[in-house]
Design an enzyme around this catalytic site. Structure first.
Site: not given
Length: 137
Positions: A14, A33, A39, A41, A79-80, A125
């Protein structure tokens, strides 16, 4: 009242950026960020439900079934993925951990049976930063 928590993991990218601000202001407030190239997490999601144990099973709710609901409702969608671009329930929302936790709550609450209540969404996070959401505004 018994509380049951299921823990799941997902990876997502995000960018934190206020479109009404300059690049410099975004970098000042959000630091790395606000990276233009995103970037990511490695999130850890804790979903806690509450209720009374069923007299026939001893379960508040079947933990395996809860895992399937979380996977189908949340994990498969995020996810991903890029939270800013790819996730339907995050469209038009600022992709902070706080807003993501609220959105996850809103999605899961619709899929739980009446005999249990969603109690808490805890979203890590990073290993040192997490948010908790208990519903309501």
């Amino acid at each position: 009242m018994i509380y049951l928590t299921r823990v799941e993991n997902f990876n997502a990218a995000h960018k934190l950026s206020n479109p009404g601000w300059s690049k410099e202001k975004n970098e000042e407030v959000f630091g790395k960020c606000a990276n233009e190239n995103w970037h990511g997490h490695n999130y850890e999601l804790h979903v806690t439900i509450k209720g009374n144990p069923d007299p026939e099973t001893g379960f508040v709710f079947n933990a395996k079934t809860l895992g399937i609901i979380i996977r189908d409702t949340i994990i498969e969608k995020i996810d991903h993925r890029n939270l800013n671009l790819d996730v339907d329930f995050m469209k038009g929302k600022f992709t902070s951990a706080e807003n993501l936790a609220i959105a996850i709550w809103d999605q899961l609450a619709k899929h739980l049976p009446a005999e249990v209540q969603l109690h808490c969404i805890k979203l890590y996070e990073t290993p040192r930063i997490y948010v908790e959401y208990y519903g309501g505004k």
